[in-house]
Structures are given as structure tokens and as C-alpha cells.
Write an enzyme that holds these catalytic residues in place. Structure first.
Site, short mmCIF file in Angstrom:
data_model
loop_
_atom_site.label_atom_id
_atom_site.label_comp_id
_atom_site.label_asym_id
_atom_site.label_seq_id
_atom_site.Cartn_x
_atom_site.Cartn_y
_atom_site.Cartn_z
N HIS A 4 24.79 22.28 20.41
CA HIS A 4 25.47 21.92 21.65
C HIS A 4 24.49 21.26 22.62
O HIS A 4 24.85 20.98 23.76
CB HIS A 4 26.08 23.17 22.29
CG HIS A 4 27.20 23.76 21.49
ND1 HIS A 4 27.25 25.09 21.14
CD2 HIS A 4 28.31 23.21 20.94
CE1 HIS A 4 28.34 25.33 20.42
NE2 HIS A 4 29.00 24.19 20.30
N ASN A 5 23.26 21.03 22.16
CA ASN A 5 22.20 20.45 22.98
C ASN A 5 22.29 18.93 22.90
O ASN A 5 21.97 18.32 21.88
CB ASN A 5 20.84 20.95 22.48
CG ASN A 5 19.69 20.52 23.37
OD1 ASN A 5 19.71 19.45 23.96
ND2 ASN A 5 18.67 21.35 23.44
N ASP A 47 16.32 23.97 12.85
CA ASP A 47 15.81 25.12 13.58
C ASP A 47 14.33 24.85 13.76
O ASP A 47 13.63 24.52 12.80
CB ASP A 47 16.04 26.43 12.83
CG ASP A 47 15.95 27.61 13.79
OD1 ASP A 47 16.75 27.66 14.74
OD2 ASP A 47 15.07 28.47 13.61
N TYR A 67 9.13 22.90 24.98
CA TYR A 67 7.69 23.10 25.17
C TYR A 67 6.90 21.79 25.17
O TYR A 67 5.67 21.81 25.24
CB TYR A 67 7.14 24.02 24.07
CG TYR A 67 7.70 25.42 24.12
CD1 TYR A 67 7.11 26.41 24.90
CD2 TYR A 67 8.82 25.78 23.37
CE1 TYR A 67 7.61 27.70 24.95
CE2 TYR A 67 9.34 27.06 23.41
CZ TYR A 67 8.73 28.02 24.20
OH TYR A 67 9.23 29.30 24.25
N ASP A 68 7.59 20.66 25.10
CA ASP A 68 6.90 19.36 25.07
C ASP A 68 5.88 19.18 26.20
O ASP A 68 4.80 18.62 25.96
CB ASP A 68 7.91 18.21 25.13
CG ASP A 68 8.66 18.02 23.82
OD1 ASP A 68 8.31 18.70 22.83
OD2 ASP A 68 9.59 17.20 23.79
#
Length: 202
Positions: A8-9, A67, A157-158
Site C-alpha cells: 500500500h506504499n 520484503d 532509512y535512506d
């Protein structure tokens, strides 16, 4: 060919469309609007297949799911599969990032801040879309963690991940640079022959 991405991202849908579109212009990546599966796997691969199978059954389409997460060497590979929920089930990406930075605050030596992004992409073809089959591919993007966030691109976390070969964070790379090097790009490169084979059979 249309493929549903089990997320859903919207950021992930856009990223996958860019990555896939560069290599397979005839493929359209669709977002997933079905129920959220319970990700109770103990590895990136198990969780990727849980999501891909759920999306394939719900939509009847060929489904992809990834994932992914960040694994920190001195933390024994954590957050790992818990990366998206590191600060709690209801915490956002910024809270996860801030907690990880706080946990490593005493380690200023870059050699002690080694980390890598990991990604497993699962491909599931349901019976309704042809011969049922499954395949998974893995990508790893090594680097280290910065001591503070920097950069406006990317997500998760980029802003604190400095990939090997760079002096800037993943969030400071251009989308084109990231798409060429990232853990998802590496996993997709490994998946591409299977995806092309599936597309050719349609």
C-alpha cells in the site's frame, strides 16, 4: 502486461515502476488495494511470499512483493525484518530512523557502523494468470550508517545510509543513481530473467 505489487506504499509502487519500466517498458506496476496480510515470517523471503501470495489470490494477477530492511553488523543484523516497525507497530519512518541513530550514538567510527540494505522479491503467478509458479530473488546493498540524517530523496532509512562507493546518503543520490544500485535494483536484476520468461508466455 500488468503486475500487482503487494504494497500500500505509493513510494514503493513508483520505485518499482521506474526500475521495471527501464528494463521492461511494456509492464505496468499496479498498487495493491486488498487486505493487509499478517507478516509472521521469520525471514525476508517468507514475508515476501506471504504478501505476494495474498495479492495474487486477491487480484488474480501476477504479483510481486518485496520484503526489505536494513541490517546493522554490530546489532547482529537487526533491525532486519523488523525495520518498518523498529520503534513500535504504530511508529513512522522518522521514529524508526531516530531510534536506530540513538542506539548507535556512541559508535562514531565508520568501521563500526557497517550496515546493508537487504531485499527479497517474490514473484507469484496464480493459476488464474497461467501456470502457477513462484520464484524469489535477493539483493544486498552494503554500506554504513551516517551519524545524522541527510538528503531529501528516498524514504525509510535512506537518509542515514551511505552506500559503499559514495560519500553521501542514499537520500542524496538521484533516483536514477539509486535505481541502478539499490538492494531492490539488485534483487530485480536477479529476478528479471524469470519475469521476462513469464511475460513472454503471456
Amino acid at each position: 502486461m500488468e503486475i500487482v505489487l503487494a504494497t500500500h506504499n505509493a513510494h514503493k509502487v513508483e520505485e518499482f515502476q521506474r526500475i521495471i519500466g527501464e528494463r521492461m517498458p511494456g509492464v505496468t506496476v499496479l498498487g495493491y488495494d486488498g487486505p493487509e496480510p499478517v507478516e509472521d515470517g521469520t525471514s525476508f523471503a517468507e514475508n515476501a511470499f506471504i504478501k505476494a501470495r495474498t495479492a495474487a489470490v486477491h487480484t488474480g494477477r501476477i504479483a510481486l512483493a518485496d520484503d526489505s530492511g536494513i541490517a546493522v553488523d554490530v546489532m547482529g543484523g537487526s533491525p532486519g525484518i523488523f525495520s518498518a516497525r523498529w520503534a513500535g507497530p504504530d511508529a513512522g519512518a522518522l521514529a524508526n530512523l531516530d531510534l536506530l541513530l540513538a542506539q548507535l550514538a556512541d559508535l562514531t567510527d565508520p568501521a563500526k557502523r557497517r550496515a546493508a540494505f537487504h531485499c527479497t522479491i517474490a514473484l507469484v503467478v496464480p493459476p488464474s494468470a497461467g501456470q502457477a509458479e513462484e520464484f524469489a530473488a535477493v539483493g544486498v546493498w552494503p554500506g554504513r550508517l551516517a551519524t545524522e540524517a541527510s538528503g531529501a530523496h528516498g524514504f525509510g532509512y535512506d537518509p542515514i545510509f551511505v552506500p559503499d562507493g559514495h560519500d553521501v546518503t542514499a537520500a542524496e543520490l538521484t533516483p536514477a543513481q539509486k535505481n541502478a544500485e539499490s538492494h531492490r535494483a539488485r534483487a530485480f536484476a536477479a529476478l528479471l530473467p524469470e519475469l521476462e520468461r513469464v511475460a513472454a508466455s503471456r
